[in-house]
Every structure is written in C-alpha cells, then in structure tokens.
Motif scaffolding. Structure first.
Motif, PDB file in Angstrom:
ATOM      1  N   LEU A 204      -1.343   5.568   6.071  1.00  0.00           N
ATOM      2  CA  LEU A 204      -1.037   5.588   7.501  1.00  0.00           C
ATOM      3  C   LEU A 204      -1.176   6.981   8.117  1.00  0.00           C
ATOM      4  CD1 LEU A 204       2.094   3.244   7.780  1.00  0.00           C
ATOM      5  CD2 LEU A 204      -0.325   2.682   8.049  1.00  0.00           C
ATOM      6  N   ALA A 205      -1.604   7.960   7.327  1.00  0.00           N
ATOM      7  CA  ALA A 205      -1.778   9.316   7.850  1.00  0.00           C
ATOM      8  C   ALA A 205      -2.759   9.294   9.021  1.00  0.00           C
ATOM      9  CB  ALA A 205      -2.285  10.250   6.749  1.00  0.00           C
ATOM     10  N   GLY A 206      -2.337   9.879  10.133  1.00  0.00           N
ATOM     11  CA  GLY A 206      -3.175   9.920  11.321  1.00  0.00           C
ATOM     12  C   GLY A 206      -3.080   8.691  12.197  1.00  0.00           C
ATOM     13  N   GLU A 207      -2.446   7.630  11.693  1.00  0.00           N
ATOM     14  CA  GLU A 207      -2.300   6.392  12.472  1.00  0.00           C
ATOM     15  C   GLU A 207      -1.220   6.556  13.543  1.00  0.00           C
ATOM     16  OE1 GLU A 207      -3.673   3.489  12.759  1.00  0.00           O
ATOM     17  OE2 GLU A 207      -4.952   3.253  10.991  1.00  0.00           O
ATOM     18  N   LYS A 208      -1.506   6.011  14.722  1.00  0.00           N
ATOM     19  CA  LYS A 208      -0.513   6.001  15.792  1.00  0.00           C
ATOM     20  C   LYS A 208       0.369   4.774  15.619  1.00  0.00           C
ATOM     21  CE  LYS A 208      -2.054   5.451  19.975  1.00  0.00           C
ATOM     22  NZ  LYS A 208      -2.664   5.715  21.303  1.00  0.00           N
ATOM     23  N   ALA A 209       1.684   4.972  15.683  1.00  0.00           N
ATOM     24  CA  ALA A 209       2.598   3.852  15.410  1.00  0.00           C
ATOM     25  C   ALA A 209       3.863   3.960  16.245  1.00  0.00           C
ATOM     26  CB  ALA A 209       2.962   3.829  13.930  1.00  0.00           C
ATOM     27  N   ILE A 210       4.447   2.803  16.516  1.00  0.00           N
ATOM     28  CA  ILE A 210       5.781   2.730  17.091  1.00  0.00           C
ATOM     29  C   ILE A 210       6.759   2.594  15.926  1.00  0.00           C
ATOM     30  CG2 ILE A 210       7.385   1.379  18.507  1.00  0.00           C
ATOM     31  CD1 ILE A 210       5.302   2.773  20.171  1.00  0.00           C
TER      32      ILE A 210
ATOM     33  N   GLY B 121       0.818  -1.208   0.000  1.00  0.00           N
ATOM     34  CA  GLY B 121       0.000   0.000   0.000  1.00  0.00           C
ATOM     35  C   GLY B 121       0.847   1.251   0.000  1.00  0.00           C
ATOM     36  N   ASP B 122       0.162   2.380  -0.013  1.00  0.00           N
ATOM     37  CA  ASP B 122       0.832   3.668  -0.035  1.00  0.00           C
ATOM     38  C   ASP B 122       1.014   4.177   1.388  1.00  0.00           C
ATOM     39  OD1 ASP B 122       1.526   5.916  -2.173  1.00  0.00           O
ATOM     40  OD2 ASP B 122       0.686   6.886  -0.394  1.00  0.00           O
ATOM     41  N   ILE B 123       2.092   4.908   1.624  1.00  0.00           N
ATOM     42  CA  ILE B 123       2.363   5.426   2.961  1.00  0.00           C
ATOM     43  C   ILE B 123       1.285   6.406   3.418  1.00  0.00           C
ATOM     44  CG2 ILE B 123       3.817   7.344   2.179  1.00  0.00           C
ATOM     45  CD1 ILE B 123       5.611   6.794   4.623  1.00  0.00           C
TER      46      ILE B 123
ATOM     47  N   LEU C  88       8.470  10.211   8.025  1.00  0.00           N
ATOM     48  CA  LEU C  88       7.186   9.741   8.536  1.00  0.00           C
ATOM     49  C   LEU C  88       6.332  10.898   9.046  1.00  0.00           C
ATOM     50  CD1 LEU C  88       8.333   6.524  10.461  1.00  0.00           C
ATOM     51  CD2 LEU C  88       7.475   6.706   8.128  1.00  0.00           C
ATOM     52  N   LEU C  89       6.965  11.835   9.737  1.00  0.00           N
ATOM     53  CA  LEU C  89       6.223  13.005  10.237  1.00  0.00           C
ATOM     54  C   LEU C  89       5.649  13.827   9.080  1.00  0.00           C
ATOM     55  CD1 LEU C  89       8.584  14.172  13.141  1.00  0.00           C
ATOM     56  CD2 LEU C  89       6.334  13.067  13.358  1.00  0.00           C
ATOM     57  N   ALA C  90       6.381  13.871   7.969  1.00  0.00           N
ATOM     58  CA  ALA C  90       5.904  14.610   6.796  1.00  0.00           C
ATOM     59  C   ALA C  90       4.638  13.998   6.218  1.00  0.00           C
ATOM     60  CB  ALA C  90       7.001  14.664   5.732  1.00  0.00           C
ATOM     61  N   HIS C  91       4.401  12.713   6.527  1.00  0.00           N
ATOM     62  CA  HIS C  91       3.184  12.031   6.062  1.00  0.00           C
ATOM     63  C   HIS C  91       2.119  11.951   7.158  1.00  0.00           C
ATOM     64  CE1 HIS C  91       4.411  10.710   2.034  1.00  0.00           C
ATOM     65  NE2 HIS C  91       5.622  10.604   2.533  1.00  0.00           N
ATOM     66  N   ASP C  92       2.285  12.787   8.189  1.00  0.00           N
ATOM     67  CA  ASP C  92       1.284  12.910   9.267  1.00  0.00           C
ATOM     68  C   ASP C  92       1.060  11.622  10.042  1.00  0.00           C
ATOM     69  OD1 ASP C  92       0.779  15.638   8.661  1.00  0.00           O
ATOM     70  OD2 ASP C  92      -0.541  15.027   7.023  1.00  0.00           O
ATOM     71  N   ILE C  93       2.099  10.811  10.151  1.00  0.00           N
ATOM     72  CA  ILE C  93       2.006   9.612  10.987  1.00  0.00           C
ATOM     73  C   ILE C  93       2.260  10.018  12.439  1.00  0.00           C
ATOM     74  CG2 ILE C  93       3.058   7.370  11.501  1.00  0.00           C
ATOM     75  CD1 ILE C  93       3.698   7.210   8.464  1.00  0.00           C
ATOM     76  N   ALA C  94       1.373   9.589  13.333  1.00  0.00           N
ATOM     77  CA  ALA C  94       1.491   9.940  14.748  1.00  0.00           C
ATOM     78  C   ALA C  94       2.470   8.970  15.425  1.00  0.00           C
ATOM     79  CB  ALA C  94       0.124   9.888  15.416  1.00  0.00           C
TER      80      ALA C  94
ATOM     81  N   GLU D  41      21.459   7.544   9.995  1.00  0.00           N
ATOM     82  CA  GLU D  41      20.801   8.820  10.231  1.00  0.00           C
ATOM     83  C   GLU D  41      19.310   8.594  10.490  1.00  0.00           C
ATOM     84  OE1 GLU D  41      22.449  11.459  10.668  1.00  0.00           O
ATOM     85  OE2 GLU D  41      24.394  10.760   9.920  1.00  0.00           O
ATOM     86  N   PRO D  42      18.940   8.131  11.683  1.00  0.00           N
ATOM     87  CA  PRO D  42      17.543   7.816  11.975  1.00  0.00           C
ATOM     88  C   PRO D  42      16.611   9.024  11.927  1.00  0.00           C
ATOM     89  CG  PRO D  42      18.877   7.703  13.968  1.00  0.00           C
ATOM     90  CD  PRO D  42      19.818   7.835  12.826  1.00  0.00           C
ATOM     91  N   GLU D  43      17.133  10.226  12.210  1.00  0.00           N
ATOM     92  CA  GLU D  43      16.282  11.415  12.213  1.00  0.00           C
ATOM     93  C   GLU D  43      15.693  11.696  10.832  1.00  0.00           C
ATOM     94  OE1 GLU D  43      15.119  13.451  14.682  1.00  0.00           O
ATOM     95  OE2 GLU D  43      15.914  11.862  15.965  1.00  0.00           O
ATOM     96  N   GLN D  44      16.437  11.362   9.773  1.00  0.00           N
ATOM     97  CA  GLN D  44      15.912  11.556   8.425  1.00  0.00           C
ATOM     98  C   GLN D  44      14.698  10.665   8.192  1.00  0.00           C
ATOM     99  OE1 GLN D  44      18.888  11.308   5.318  1.00  0.00           O
ATOM    100  NE2 GLN D  44      20.357  12.531   6.472  1.00  0.00           N
ATOM    101  N   PHE D  45      14.765   9.444   8.706  1.00  0.00           N
ATOM    102  CA  PHE D  45      13.646   8.514   8.573  1.00  0.00           C
ATOM    103  C   PHE D  45      12.447   9.014   9.384  1.00  0.00           C
ATOM    104  CE2 PHE D  45      11.630   4.381   9.958  1.00  0.00           C
ATOM    105  CZ  PHE D  45      11.037   4.108   8.735  1.00  0.00           C
ATOM    106  N   LYS D  46      12.707   9.470  10.584  1.00  0.00           N
ATOM    107  CA  LYS D  46      11.639   9.999  11.441  1.00  0.00           C
ATOM    108  C   LYS D  46      10.948  11.187  10.770  1.00  0.00           C
ATOM    109  CE  LYS D  46      10.853  11.843  16.106  1.00  0.00           C
ATOM    110  NZ  LYS D  46      11.526  12.215  17.380  1.00  0.00           N
ATOM    111  N   ASN D  47      11.728  12.099  10.199  1.00  0.00           N
ATOM    112  CA  ASN D  47      11.161  13.274   9.541  1.00  0.00           C
ATOM    113  C   ASN D  47      10.316  12.899   8.330  1.00  0.00           C
ATOM    114  OD1 ASN D  47      12.373  14.978  11.408  1.00  0.00           O
ATOM    115  ND2 ASN D  47      14.205  15.307  10.153  1.00  0.00           N
TER     116      ASN D  47
END
Length: 354
Positions: free
Chosen positions: A248-254, A243-245, A269-275, A261-267
């Motif tokens: 997951l917008a609005g979904e709460k996830a661990i 599926g498309d990322i 996900l945040l750009a796609h509104d993942i909680a 560089e984990p911060e790039q990955f985190k950013n």
C-alpha cells in the motif's frame, strides 16, 4: 465524552479543578483494595489456572494483542485455553459465549469488538464475555473444561483469585507523570503495582527511559519485560491474510479507527508511506452507525481512494460489502518480545508447569 475529557485535562485550570475529584476517586479505590486485602470482600477460587491480563491506566496498552500473544505462546502447554472478558461496547448483558471454539461466533454488538476479534483470529479458542468474571469462569468450567483461563482486563477485578497478574504499561505514557482519574488516566495508585507478578512495557523500543524504570522499581519488585507491536500484514473481513502492508506504499486511503490511542495507528501507516487522505478517529469501542459508514465511503469516493484502512478491532463491526467497490482492509498487529522464552519460563512457574 472521552475526547472532551482529554482536551480538558490539557488545560491548567482544569487540572486544578479535577484534583478533588481525583482525590475522591482514589480514596474509593483504596478503600475497595483495603477490603480485599483484609478479606472483608471475599475472593473466589477456581480449580483451574488463571492468568489475569490488565493495566493500571485507562486503555491504550495493547491488552488484546497481548492476549493473542499469550494464546500462541502457551498453546503447546495447555490442551484447551478459554478467554474471558467483560466485553466492552456490547449491547448484551450477562454471560454470553462469543465463540465455542468450533466456528459459531457472535456479532460484535452482542459479544464486544475485542472478544469477537479474538474469536475470529483463534477459531479453536472458546471466548466468553461476562460483567462478573466469576460467572464467566463457571460457564467455562461447565461447558469447556479448560486447562487454562486467560482473564482479560482484570487487574482491578479482584473478586476472582488468580495464579498470575500481568500488568501492561505503555512506554509512550510514563507513569511517573501520570495522575488518577479523572485528572489523568490512572485507574489506581502506581504503588498498587505491588500486587502484580509481572510487568510488561508495551510499544517499547527495548530501551525504557531510565527515569521511568527507577520509578517502576520503587513500586514493583518483580520481573519487568518489554515488547512491541509490529504489523503482521493486511487482513480481510475474516482476518485472513491478503498481503503485506508494503503493497500500500504510495496508495491514497481513508483511515478510520475507534481505539484508545488512534495516533499510534496513524503513525504506523505513515511509517509505511501510505498517503492518508483523511483520518477519522472515533471514541474507543464506538458502535458505527449507518451515517458513519456512509460518510467514510463518500470521503473515499470523493478523494478517489482505492482503499479504506482500519484496525482489526474495528473490522469486526463492519458488514461485508458496506463500502461497495472500495477495498476494505485491516492492519494485523503482532507482538514480539526479546526475552520471550525467559518470560514463558517465569509465567509457567506461577501456574506450576515445568
């Protein structure tokens, strides 16, 4: 250890303390380069075109996505391409065939997370790991008769002669402000970019800083290209699209990741509104233990998350069903390059293909 070193570098007193160690490290590297330049140390040539992908900094430039990009770009020009890597993080030693290109793939503990990831995404591409790349190449020639070899993380591995050296530089970490290890993350002096044939600025917005370009142009006279990573959907345990990322917008996830560089990955996900309910960053190439995975699962369960999200590189180290009823997905990354055809044209010149 890596986290401690990074935090140590941020302290001014530590920067001063690390100067002599960086000087000694730089001297050793320069002596090694001197010996290769004047042929005191011998290089080994092979009867097959070789493209080396590397960097001048320690990690975080996107070599694995770029290797996948090259496999896609060059597949119509070469009948059989073999990828050879050192295989960081593996417990095995010597030469190991991670994938024979016909379906059989080693586990990450034996083949390393990045080589196994490449093997799973490119099922028809043989992948070999070897500390000494020359032995890996010899195995490739004997077993697979390749038309082209991609040598991963090999800019500093000078024992093997190559047709083309591609060096990746992360736009987010300017070289004009960098220092040698252990004071900074430079593997060698920036002036040694003169050995490269092409430089690619990764994670680029298409407009590299003027100061950085001027600095690069003082040390490198060849072609400079830019590229960027973007998400290519969500994948399951065997890297099949699920599926498309945006789903997951609005979904709460661990979220967990063991990358440079984990911060790039985190950013991303945040750009796609993942909680992001919790973000766990492990050292690069971390081998997950049962207690690590149990902790991730308990965090997801206690926060009532329906999803656990990770990277494709981490996905290969997780056994199926370990998170039980909670969905485990990984974000697939793909490289786009504005001047892709120009890049391909230049690249083929180095390996005598018109």
């Amino acid at each position: 250890m890596i986290k401690k070193l990074k935090s140590l570098r941020e302290k001014k007193w530590a920067q001063i303390l690390l100067i002599p160690f960086a000087f000694i490290y730089g001297w050793v590297i320069e002596m090694r380069n001197f010996c290769y330049h004047w042929r005191i140390f011998k290089t080994i040539s092979f009867p097959v075109p070789i493209i080396a992908i590397g960097n001048i900094t320690a990690g975080g430039t996107g070599k694995t996505p770029f290797t996948l990009f090259l496999l896609e770009l060059l597949k119509s020009d070469f009948g059989r391409i073999v990828v050879i890597s050192r295989g960081y993080g593996r417990e095995s030693r010597g030469v190991r065939v991670v994938s024979d290109g016909q379906g059989a793939i080693l586990r990450a503990v034996e083949g390393g997370d990045e080589p196994v990831m490449i093997a799973r995404k490119c099922l028809n591409v043989p992948v070999i790991v070897a500390e000494r790349r020359s032995k890996g190449i010899q195995t490739a020639l004997e077993k697979f008769k390749p038309d082209l070899i991609l040598l991963d993380d090999a800019f500093q591995h000078r024992q093997v002669a190559r047709n083309c050296d591609i060096v990746l530089i992360n736009q987010h970490y300017p070289l004009h402000q960098a220092h040698l290890l252990p004071r900074g993350n430079l593997r060698e002096h920036v002036r040694n970019l003169s050995r490269a044939d092409m430089v690619v600025i990764t994670n680029s917005d298409g407009h590299p800083e003027t100061t950085e370009l001027k600095f690069l142009n003082r040390h490198f006279r060849g072609e400079i290209f830019t590229c960027r990573n973007h998400d290519d959907g969500l994948v399951d345990m065997w890297h099949k699209q699920t599926g498309d990322i945006s789903h997951l917008a609005g979904e709460k996830a661990i979220v967990f990741a063991a990358i440079a560089e984990p911060e790039q990955f985190k950013n991303l996900l945040l750009a796609h509104d993942i909680a992001i309910a919790d973000f766990l960053a492990f050292p690069d190439h971390h081998a997950y233990k049962k207690e690590d995975l149990a902790d991730i699962y308990q965090r997801a369960k206690s926060r009532q998350c329906r999803y656990i999200i990770t990277t494709e590189k981490d996905l290969v180290k997780i056994e199926k069903g370990v998170f039980q009823e909670i969905n485990l997905v990984a974000v697939s990354l793909k490289i786009s390059m504005p001047d892709m055809q120009k890049f391909r044209k230049y690249l083929l010149r180095y390996i005598d293909i018109n």
